[in-house]
Design a protein around this motif. Structure first.
Motif, PDB file in Angstrom:
ATOM      1  N   HIS A 158       0.827  -1.209   0.000  1.00  0.00           N
ATOM      2  CA  HIS A 158       0.000   0.000   0.000  1.00  0.00           C
ATOM      3  C   HIS A 158       0.861   1.259   0.000  1.00  0.00           C
ATOM      4  O   HIS A 158       0.556   2.223  -0.716  1.00  0.00           O
ATOM      5  CB  HIS A 158      -0.927   0.000   1.223  1.00  0.00           C
ATOM      6  N   LEU A 159       1.924   1.254   0.784  1.00  0.00           N
ATOM      7  CA  LEU A 159       2.826   2.401   0.796  1.00  0.00           C
ATOM      8  C   LEU A 159       3.501   2.575  -0.563  1.00  0.00           C
ATOM      9  O   LEU A 159       3.591   3.678  -1.100  1.00  0.00           O
ATOM     10  CB  LEU A 159       3.885   2.221   1.889  1.00  0.00           C
ATOM     11  N   MET A 160       3.986   1.463  -1.119  1.00  0.00           N
ATOM     12  CA  MET A 160       4.678   1.522  -2.402  1.00  0.00           C
ATOM     13  C   MET A 160       3.749   1.990  -3.511  1.00  0.00           C
ATOM     14  O   MET A 160       4.096   2.887  -4.294  1.00  0.00           O
ATOM     15  CB  MET A 160       5.247   0.142  -2.748  1.00  0.00           C
ATOM     16  N   ILE A 161       2.564   1.421  -3.603  1.00  0.00           N
ATOM     17  CA  ILE A 161       1.681   1.699  -4.728  1.00  0.00           C
ATOM     18  C   ILE A 161       1.155   3.129  -4.657  1.00  0.00           C
ATOM     19  O   ILE A 161       0.944   3.786  -5.698  1.00  0.00           O
ATOM     20  CB  ILE A 161       0.516   0.683  -4.772  1.00  0.00           C
ATOM     21  N   THR A 162       0.968   3.658  -3.444  1.00  0.00           N
ATOM     22  CA  THR A 162       0.481   5.028  -3.307  1.00  0.00           C
ATOM     23  C   THR A 162       1.578   6.035  -3.638  1.00  0.00           C
ATOM     24  O   THR A 162       1.355   6.992  -4.395  1.00  0.00           O
ATOM     25  CB  THR A 162      -0.037   5.265  -1.879  1.00  0.00           C
ATOM     26  N   PHE A 163       2.767   5.822  -3.095  1.00  0.00           N
ATOM     27  CA  PHE A 163       3.859   6.761  -3.337  1.00  0.00           C
ATOM     28  C   PHE A 163       4.299   6.729  -4.802  1.00  0.00           C
ATOM     29  O   PHE A 163       4.478   7.782  -5.436  1.00  0.00           O
ATOM     30  CB  PHE A 163       5.043   6.439  -2.427  1.00  0.00           C
ATOM     31  N   THR A 164       4.458   5.542  -5.362  1.00  0.00           N
ATOM     32  CA  THR A 164       4.886   5.456  -6.762  1.00  0.00           C
ATOM     33  C   THR A 164       3.817   5.965  -7.707  1.00  0.00           C
ATOM     34  O   THR A 164       4.120   6.460  -8.791  1.00  0.00           O
ATOM     35  CB  THR A 164       5.261   4.019  -7.132  1.00  0.00           C
ATOM     36  N   ALA A 207       3.379  -0.011 -12.059  1.00  0.00           N
ATOM     37  CA  ALA A 207       2.631  -0.658 -13.142  1.00  0.00           C
ATOM     38  C   ALA A 207       2.735  -2.173 -13.078  1.00  0.00           C
ATOM     39  O   ALA A 207       1.812  -2.881 -13.485  1.00  0.00           O
ATOM     40  CB  ALA A 207       3.131  -0.155 -14.493  1.00  0.00           C
ATOM     41  N   GLY A 208       3.860  -2.696 -12.591  1.00  0.00           N
ATOM     42  CA  GLY A 208       4.022  -4.140 -12.454  1.00  0.00           C
ATOM     43  C   GLY A 208       4.088  -4.897 -13.765  1.00  0.00           C
ATOM     44  O   GLY A 208       3.845  -6.107 -13.787  1.00  0.00           O
ATOM     45  N   ARG A 209       4.439  -4.216 -14.855  1.00  0.00           N
ATOM     46  CA  ARG A 209       4.466  -4.901 -16.149  1.00  0.00           C
ATOM     47  C   ARG A 209       5.569  -5.954 -16.220  1.00  0.00           C
ATOM     48  O   ARG A 209       5.499  -6.884 -17.012  1.00  0.00           O
ATOM     49  CB  ARG A 209       4.641  -3.892 -17.281  1.00  0.00           C
ATOM     50  N   PHE A 210       6.583  -5.793 -15.408  1.00  0.00           N
ATOM     51  CA  PHE A 210       7.713  -6.722 -15.423  1.00  0.00           C
ATOM     52  C   PHE A 210       7.373  -8.046 -14.742  1.00  0.00           C
ATOM     53  O   PHE A 210       8.090  -9.038 -14.911  1.00  0.00           O
ATOM     54  CB  PHE A 210       8.906  -6.096 -14.689  1.00  0.00           C
ATOM     55  N   ALA A 211       6.301  -8.081 -13.969  1.00  0.00           N
ATOM     56  CA  ALA A 211       6.006  -9.214 -13.101  1.00  0.00           C
ATOM     57  C   ALA A 211       5.571 -10.446 -13.898  1.00  0.00           C
ATOM     58  O   ALA A 211       4.711 -10.356 -14.784  1.00  0.00           O
ATOM     59  CB  ALA A 211       4.919  -8.836 -12.100  1.00  0.00           C
ATOM     60  N   ILE A 232       8.068   3.914 -11.548  1.00  0.00           N
ATOM     61  CA  ILE A 232       6.909   3.702 -12.415  1.00  0.00           C
ATOM     62  C   ILE A 232       6.743   2.219 -12.723  1.00  0.00           C
ATOM     63  O   ILE A 232       5.628   1.688 -12.754  1.00  0.00           O
ATOM     64  CB  ILE A 232       7.042   4.525 -13.702  1.00  0.00           C
ATOM     65  N   GLY A 233       7.882   1.532 -12.945  1.00  0.00           N
ATOM     66  CA  GLY A 233       7.814   0.098 -13.217  1.00  0.00           C
ATOM     67  C   GLY A 233       7.247  -0.681 -12.048  1.00  0.00           C
ATOM     68  O   GLY A 233       6.467  -1.623 -12.230  1.00  0.00           O
ATOM     69  N   LEU A 234       7.637  -0.303 -10.821  1.00  0.00           N
ATOM     70  CA  LEU A 234       7.082  -0.958  -9.637  1.00  0.00           C
ATOM     71  C   LEU A 234       5.585  -0.737  -9.541  1.00  0.00           C
ATOM     72  O   LEU A 234       4.833  -1.642  -9.168  1.00  0.00           O
ATOM     73  CB  LEU A 234       7.767  -0.419  -8.381  1.00  0.00           C
TER      74      LEU A 234
END
Length: 520
Positions: free
Chosen positions: A198-204, A330-334, A326-328
């Motif tokens: 939640h912290l990561m997705i909000t800040f990024t 969007a998660g496109r790399f996952a 931005i990559g973290l």
């Protein structure tokens, strides 16, 4: 002093979470769905089957564009990847061409370069764009509103951490059928279990639009945005047509050459300028899913000889950090395992926001002078809770149903699918307003359950890729989608049942330990 700080943070947490909580719920729900946007799009285009080779597909796209738009100023080609099976092409008409709509300058192709006749839809891409562009309003203002909501979310998370005395102990506390205590447990568990996410997705999320929210540094150092873009990204200037015809180099060797420069990472986009002219250029951009950094490296080739001419500038520390942020987000790399973890964490975040909104009303009802006749502000929150927590999921299910039920020949079909989502959402809001709250909750939760349950049924009736057929064929994408719809239907059906039982039993008395309630 400590207690005063906690009480202040509790007040800040409550109101930061409430004021834009309904928008945050919709943002979390659509952003979570966007982790499978390619798969959603494939489900919404059941005519597309199989897999495709990216290099062969790009070569087929070039053949199509040479037939369809030989005099275009530029071509844009998006080859298929591991999650898609079609090639998306778009071309920019030449200077002397008449103005054209996007529909007239784009196409969906198969591996051979033939246009695929698919139903018109925005698919999962609409859900992805909605979570930061919204709809029916200017994008500029929508992104500012989303940014304010994300900042409120960040404040709510941080103040919640300070407020929560037993943040780790309460992680293991999930009690059912305990009224207010159960809502508090649900809010705590879903908040703590994926707190780093939640912290990561909000800040990024804020970082992705940082230059829009804080443009002053760019404005102070560059005359315009194009000068900033050229300085940071090293964009090559477009070359005017010479008027001398020349055949275009084969894109297959160019894609393989670019991939070799990136240690085997795939090409995600191709841009061809001045096709068919001696000044043609072919730009290859690394696929976003090939690395955690979202800003892919670029290599420019001579469009006639196929020799490399230029490449993007090495990223500095700031640009590399932004690219990873931005990559973290969007998660496109996952890969699929990590993608499911992203998805389930997003579901937890959606439940966290929704349970917090409900908890606001549950905590305050017993304190009202007359709980059976609450004041306008309380009723407004209750109605908006129903319209959002039950109504928005029902609207998404309607979006999927519209994809199967609207005629393929319908004009502006993709827009009509989107309109059906908002019409359903409006319908739930109206129903929530005119019905008593205690009745509206089970009715609208039941509606959401019925709509989600109808998606696999309607899919089986209208296509040849229903759940039984998909199981026999090993079509796991369609199996997974239908299974997800049934799980959501079961969840909302359970919620409708509990809401109906709550209406019959009446509200439970408030718990004695109000300090525990303040932790919400």
């Amino acid at each position: 002093m400590k207690e005063g700080l906690r009480q202040s943070m509790a007040l800040l947490h409550t109101w930061a979470g409430l004021l834009l909580g309904w928008l945050l719920f919709a943002m979390f729900a659509t952003g979570t769905a966007a982790y499978f946007q390619d798969e959603i799009t494939r489900w919404m285009q059941p005519e597309v089957t199989g897999k495709a080779d990216p290099v062969a597909s790009a070569e087929g796209a070039v053949r199509y564009l040479q037939r369809t738009a030989p005099d275009a100023a530029s071509w844009f080609i998006t080859p298929p990847n591991s999650r898609s099976a079609t090639t998306q092409v778009y071309w920019q008409p030449g200077e002397n061409a008449r103005p054209a709509t996007r529909r007239e300058t784009s196409a969906v192709l198969d591996q051979s370069g033939h246009e695929i006749s698919t139903r018109e839809t925005r698919g999962g891409f609409f859900l992805y764009r909605f979570h930061f562009d919204l709809h029916y309003m200017p994008v500029y203002w929508a992104r500012y509103l989303v940014g304010v909501a994300a900042m409120f979310m960040l404040v709510a998370i941080l103040s919640g951490i300070i407020t929560h005395k037993k943040i780790f102990a309460d992680f293991f506390m999930l009690r059912f059928n305990k009224g207010q205590r159960s809502w508090l447990d649900a809010h705590n568990v879903t908040a703590v279990i994926a707190l780093p996410f939640h912290l990561m997705i909000t800040f990024t999320g804020l970082v992705t639009l940082a230059t829009m929210y804080m443009p002053w540094g760019i404005a102070a150092n560059y005359a315009d945005r194009s000068a900033f873009s050229n300085a940071v990204f090293g964009n090559s200037e477009d070359v005017a047509r010479s008027g001398k015809a020349a055949p275009l180099a084969a894109v297959g060797p160019i894609m393989r050459s670019a991939s070799a420069q990136w240690d085997g990472k795939a090409v995600g986009y191709l841009r061809v300028t001045n096709p068919g002219d001696a000044t043609a250029r072919i730009g290859a951009t690394r696929a976003p899913e090939a690395a955690i950094g979202s800003r892919g490296e670029e290599v420019t080739f001579d469009g006639v000889t196929g020799k490399p001419l230029d490449q993007s500038m090495p990223k500095g520390a700031a640009l590399a950090t932004e690219s990873v942020m931005i990559g973290l987000h969007a998660g496109r790399f996952a890969e699929y395992g990590l993608r499911w973890l992203y998805f389930l964490s997003g579901v937890g975040g959606t439940i966290m926001v929704g349970s917090g909104l409900v908890l606001w009303t549950v905590k305050r009802r017993s304190k009202l002078p007359d709980p059976s006749r609450p004041h306008f502000g309380f009723r407004l929150v209750e109605k908006l809770n129903i319209a959002t927590i039950a109504g928005f999921p029902a609207a998404i299910a309607t979006y999927f149903l519209a994809n199967r039920l609207l005629p393929a020949w319908l004009a502006d079909r993709a827009d009509q699918e989107v309109n059906s989502l908002f019409l359903a959402w409006l319908g739930v809001l109206i129903w929530a307003i005119i019905r008593p709250t205690a009745r509206a909750w089970p009715e609208m939760m039941g509606l959401a359950a019925g709509l989600f349950a109808a998606v696999p049924l309607v899919n089986a009736i209208t296509t040849s890729r229903g759940l039984p057929a998909s199981l026999l064929a090993g079509d796991w994408l369609f199996v997974s989608f239908d299974a997800a719809m049934l799980v959501l239907a079961a969840g909302f059906a359970l919620g409708a049942r509990r809401a109906a039982r709550k209406r019959v039993e009446g509200p439970r008395p408030a718990p004695r330990k109000t300090q525990e309630v303040m932790a919400a």
